[in-house]
Design an enzyme around this catalytic site. Structure first.
Site, PDB file in Angstrom:
ATOM      1  N   HIS A  55       0.850  -1.196   0.000  1.00 47.00           N
ATOM      2  CA  HIS A  55       0.000   0.000   0.000  1.00 47.00           C
ATOM      3  C   HIS A  55       0.885   1.245   0.000  1.00 47.00           C
ATOM      4  CE1 HIS A  55      -3.501  -2.304   2.179  1.00 47.00           C
ATOM      5  NE2 HIS A  55      -3.091  -2.912   1.069  1.00 47.00           N
ATOM      6  N   GLU A  57       0.592   4.157   1.495  1.00 45.46           N
ATOM      7  CA  GLU A  57       0.807   4.835   2.793  1.00 45.46           C
ATOM      8  C   GLU A  57       1.872   4.113   3.614  1.00 45.46           C
ATOM      9  OE1 GLU A  57      -2.046   3.461   1.654  1.00 45.46           O
ATOM     10  OE2 GLU A  57      -3.793   4.546   2.405  1.00 45.46           O
ATOM     11  N   CYS A  85      -5.754   2.079   5.738  1.00 41.56           N
ATOM     12  CA  CYS A  85      -6.250   0.851   6.359  1.00 41.56           C
ATOM     13  C   CYS A  85      -5.565   0.745   7.727  1.00 41.56           C
ATOM     14  CB  CYS A  85      -5.939  -0.356   5.464  1.00 41.56           C
ATOM     15  SG  CYS A  85      -4.209  -0.881   5.498  1.00 41.56           S
ATOM     16  N   CYS A  88      -1.691   0.535   7.586  1.00 35.97           N
ATOM     17  CA  CYS A  88      -1.014   1.781   7.211  1.00 35.97           C
ATOM     18  C   CYS A  88      -1.161   2.845   8.285  1.00 35.97           C
ATOM     19  CB  CYS A  88      -1.554   2.280   5.874  1.00 35.97           C
ATOM     20  SG  CYS A  88      -1.182   1.155   4.508  1.00 35.97           S
TER      21      CYS A  88
HETATM   22 ZN   LIG Z   1      -3.070   0.182   3.832  1.00 40.39          ZN
END
Ligand SMILES: [Zn+2]
Length: 161
Positions: A55, A57, A85, A88
């Protein structure tokens, strides 16, 4: 609290999300911005290879841990097309980054998935504030959330037909 500069950064995140979608990844994009407004790093989702921890982030948090002082991290802002999420958000908290501004929220994404009959993800949908303390969080931005929704709709509709 979200000003024109913030909107400009968020539009870049949405563009990165679209770039991810076009590359076969999931439509998420994020940028890390220093206190003086300089963009330090940008990234997009890269899960198509099978590693679902790729991801943007999370990548920004690791980059920040390796390249910024604790003060610089605290003063930096992370802009993102979709709210972090839990993984992150935790990474953001552990490395001591500052403000977060998102275009669309995790609650919105969960609502859209429900609307389209998509099963909820295994990792629970939590607000950033449910994962980390003391981080200023702003969003969603309705006119950009509509664009993010369209990217997610495209991702769900194309391969399954
Ligand atoms: Zn994430």
């Amino acid at each position: 609290m979200i000003n024109e500069t913030d909107l400009m950064q968020l539009r870049r995140c949405v563009a990165l999300a679209e770039e991810a979608l076009d590359a076969g990844d999931e439509p998420f994009g994020s940028i890390l911005v220093a206190d003086n407004g300089n963009v330090l790093m940008e990234d997009r989702n890269r899960v198509a290879g099978g590693d679902h921890t790729q991801h943007p982030e999370f990548a920004l948090a690791r980059w920040a841990a390796n390249h910024l002082t604790p003060d610089q991290r605290r003063e930096a802002t992370v802009y993102t097309s979709g709210e972090h999420c839990p993984m992150c958000a935790a990474a953001h908290g552990w490395v001591g980054l500052g403000r977060i501004v998102y275009a669309s929220s995790s609650a919105q994404l969960a609502e859209w998935l429900g609307e389209w009959g998509v099963a909820e993800p295994r990792v629970r949908t939590l607000r950033i504030q449910d994962v980390i303390r003391d981080t200023p969080v702003e969003g969603p931005v309705p006119e950009l959330a509509v664009q993010v929704k369209e990217l997610h709709r495209r991702m769900r509709s194309a391969p399954q037909q």
